[in-house]
Design a protein around this motif. Sequence first.
Motif, PDB file in Angstrom:
ATOM      1  N   UNK A 114       0.817  -1.210   0.000  1.00  0.00           N
ATOM      2  CA  UNK A 114       0.000   0.000   0.000  1.00  0.00           C
ATOM      3  C   UNK A 114       0.856   1.267   0.000  1.00  0.00           C
ATOM      4  N   UNK A 115       1.938   1.272   0.762  1.00  0.00           N
ATOM      5  CA  UNK A 115       2.738   2.487   0.924  1.00  0.00           C
ATOM      6  C   UNK A 115       3.654   2.757  -0.266  1.00  0.00           C
ATOM      7  N   UNK A 116       4.343   1.715  -0.740  1.00  0.00           N
ATOM      8  CA  UNK A 116       5.357   1.945  -1.784  1.00  0.00           C
ATOM      9  C   UNK A 116       5.145   1.092  -3.033  1.00  0.00           C
ATOM     10  N   UNK A 117       4.083   0.286  -3.067  1.00  0.00           N
ATOM     11  CA  UNK A 117       3.819  -0.533  -4.237  1.00  0.00           C
ATOM     12  C   UNK A 117       4.731  -1.733  -4.367  1.00  0.00           C
ATOM     13  N   UNK A 118       5.327  -2.188  -3.262  1.00  0.00           N
ATOM     14  CA  UNK A 118       6.221  -3.345  -3.307  1.00  0.00           C
ATOM     15  C   UNK A 118       5.409  -4.610  -3.560  1.00  0.00           C
ATOM     16  N   UNK A 119       5.699  -5.290  -4.661  1.00  0.00           N
ATOM     17  CA  UNK A 119       4.971  -6.491  -5.057  1.00  0.00           C
ATOM     18  C   UNK A 119       5.319  -7.636  -4.105  1.00  0.00           C
ATOM     19  N   UNK A 120       4.332  -8.204  -3.396  1.00  0.00           N
ATOM     20  CA  UNK A 120       4.616  -9.315  -2.468  1.00  0.00           C
ATOM     21  C   UNK A 120       5.268 -10.509  -3.152  1.00  0.00           C
ATOM     22  N   UNK A 121       5.067 -10.641  -4.446  1.00  0.00           N
ATOM     23  CA  UNK A 121       5.673 -11.755  -5.177  1.00  0.00           C
ATOM     24  C   UNK A 121       7.191 -11.636  -5.254  1.00  0.00           C
ATOM     25  N   UNK A 122       7.728 -10.423  -5.044  1.00  0.00           N
ATOM     26  CA  UNK A 122       9.182 -10.206  -5.066  1.00  0.00           C
ATOM     27  C   UNK A 122       9.790 -10.332  -3.671  1.00  0.00           C
TER      28      UNK A 122
ATOM     29  N   UNK B 107      15.340  -7.963  -6.967  1.00  0.00           N
ATOM     30  CA  UNK B 107      15.025  -7.068  -8.084  1.00  0.00           C
ATOM     31  C   UNK B 107      14.690  -7.869  -9.342  1.00  0.00           C
ATOM     32  N   UNK B 108      14.006  -7.230 -10.308  1.00  0.00           N
ATOM     33  CA  UNK B 108      13.684  -5.797 -10.342  1.00  0.00           C
ATOM     34  C   UNK B 108      12.530  -5.443  -9.411  1.00  0.00           C
ATOM     35  N   UNK B 109      12.595  -4.224  -8.891  1.00  0.00           N
ATOM     36  CA  UNK B 109      11.573  -3.724  -7.982  1.00  0.00           C
ATOM     37  C   UNK B 109      10.987  -2.456  -8.578  1.00  0.00           C
ATOM     38  N   UNK B 110       9.717  -2.483  -8.873  1.00  0.00           N
ATOM     39  CA  UNK B 110       9.018  -1.326  -9.450  1.00  0.00           C
ATOM     40  C   UNK B 110       8.158  -0.702  -8.363  1.00  0.00           C
ATOM     41  N   UNK B 111       8.679   0.351  -7.728  1.00  0.00           N
ATOM     42  CA  UNK B 111       7.991   0.962  -6.595  1.00  0.00           C
ATOM     43  C   UNK B 111       7.091   2.092  -7.055  1.00  0.00           C
ATOM     44  N   UNK B 112       5.945   2.210  -6.385  1.00  0.00           N
ATOM     45  CA  UNK B 112       4.969   3.272  -6.669  1.00  0.00           C
ATOM     46  C   UNK B 112       4.518   3.850  -5.326  1.00  0.00           C
ATOM     47  N   UNK B 113       5.288   4.783  -4.758  1.00  0.00           N
ATOM     48  CA  UNK B 113       4.952   5.328  -3.437  1.00  0.00           C
ATOM     49  C   UNK B 113       3.603   6.038  -3.430  1.00  0.00           C
ATOM     50  N   UNK B 114       2.864   5.865  -2.347  1.00  0.00           N
ATOM     51  CA  UNK B 114       1.612   6.574  -2.132  1.00  0.00           C
ATOM     52  C   UNK B 114       1.953   7.960  -1.585  1.00  0.00           C
TER      53      UNK B 114
ATOM     54  N   UNK C 189       0.251  10.202  -0.305  1.00  0.00           N
ATOM     55  CA  UNK C 189      -0.448  10.552   0.916  1.00  0.00           C
ATOM     56  C   UNK C 189       0.252  10.050   2.164  1.00  0.00           C
ATOM     57  N   UNK C 190       1.094   9.026   2.005  1.00  0.00           N
ATOM     58  CA  UNK C 190       1.794   8.441   3.144  1.00  0.00           C
ATOM     59  C   UNK C 190       3.302   8.597   3.075  1.00  0.00           C
ATOM     60  N   UNK C 191       3.851   8.605   1.862  1.00  0.00           N
ATOM     61  CA  UNK C 191       5.297   8.531   1.692  1.00  0.00           C
ATOM     62  C   UNK C 191       5.807   9.721   0.891  1.00  0.00           C
ATOM     63  N   UNK C 192       6.765  10.448   1.468  1.00  0.00           N
ATOM     64  CA  UNK C 192       7.376  11.572   0.761  1.00  0.00           C
ATOM     65  C   UNK C 192       8.530  11.123  -0.122  1.00  0.00           C
ATOM     66  N   UNK C 193       9.205  10.025   0.279  1.00  0.00           N
ATOM     67  CA  UNK C 193      10.359   9.551  -0.488  1.00  0.00           C
ATOM     68  C   UNK C 193      10.640   8.104  -0.119  1.00  0.00           C
ATOM     69  N   UNK C 194      11.263   7.374  -1.057  1.00  0.00           N
ATOM     70  CA  UNK C 194      11.725   6.007  -0.831  1.00  0.00           C
ATOM     71  C   UNK C 194      13.196   5.953  -1.217  1.00  0.00           C
ATOM     72  N   UNK C 195      14.008   5.300  -0.402  1.00  0.00           N
ATOM     73  CA  UNK C 195      15.441   5.214  -0.698  1.00  0.00           C
ATOM     74  C   UNK C 195      15.997   3.939  -0.080  1.00  0.00           C
ATOM     75  N   UNK C 196      17.253   3.632  -0.431  1.00  0.00           N
ATOM     76  CA  UNK C 196      17.920   2.441   0.090  1.00  0.00           C
ATOM     77  C   UNK C 196      19.251   2.828   0.724  1.00  0.00           C
TER      78      UNK C 196
END
Length: 206
Positions: A101-109, A136-143, A145-152
């Motif tokens: 929900x937050x970053x679009x992380x596919x549970x299958x990965x 990977x590959x990881x295709x993230x889609x941050x929400x 409304x909840x997330x300003x940024x995603x990083x590693x």
Amino acid sequence: MGVQTEAAAGFFPGFERLRTVLSSVPSPASVYLVEDCGDGEDLIPAAVLFSIVLRDNEPSVLLTQRNPDLKDHPGQISFPGGRVEPQDMSPAATALREAEEEVGLDPARVEVVGYLPVYRTVTGFCVTPVVAIVKPPVDLRPDPGEVADVFEVPLSFLLDSANHQRCTMQFEGRQRDFYAVPYGDRYIWGATAGIILGLARLLSLR
């Protein structure tokens, strides 16, 4: 062993040691760095996903910068995660659902490796850290409304005790200790830093 953990075993030299320090089931025992928050009877159950991403150069950890308008922990750096909902069958289910929900992380990965002991926060949450491997590959889609940024952040950096700081602050009229792991212009602190240090200490003791 699943596809992701098979890949991890061949790619990440410390993977088998990591598996040995994690519990195969959620543990109610307190981790080393519990905040000063009482016995936890009235705390809100939550779970976070401690995602170790198998990047080509070295494993990294997926973190988010929370939206500054959120009610809980605005603007802070955190693992994807949140409160346990009635439909969640386990802390892992909560962590995977929240990460999607937050970053679009596919549970299958994602493949869950194990659990760290619960972390009780001074802000009223009893958090179960769910450690997982992400291939990977990881295709993230941050929400937004909840997330300003995603990083590693490199896992080796987070586990290095030279990068760990113990700090104090005033909270509700009391002086409280907390931990921090600064990374460049990112300030990782509080429960997120405490969970990271919890893993680091477990690895140092085994």
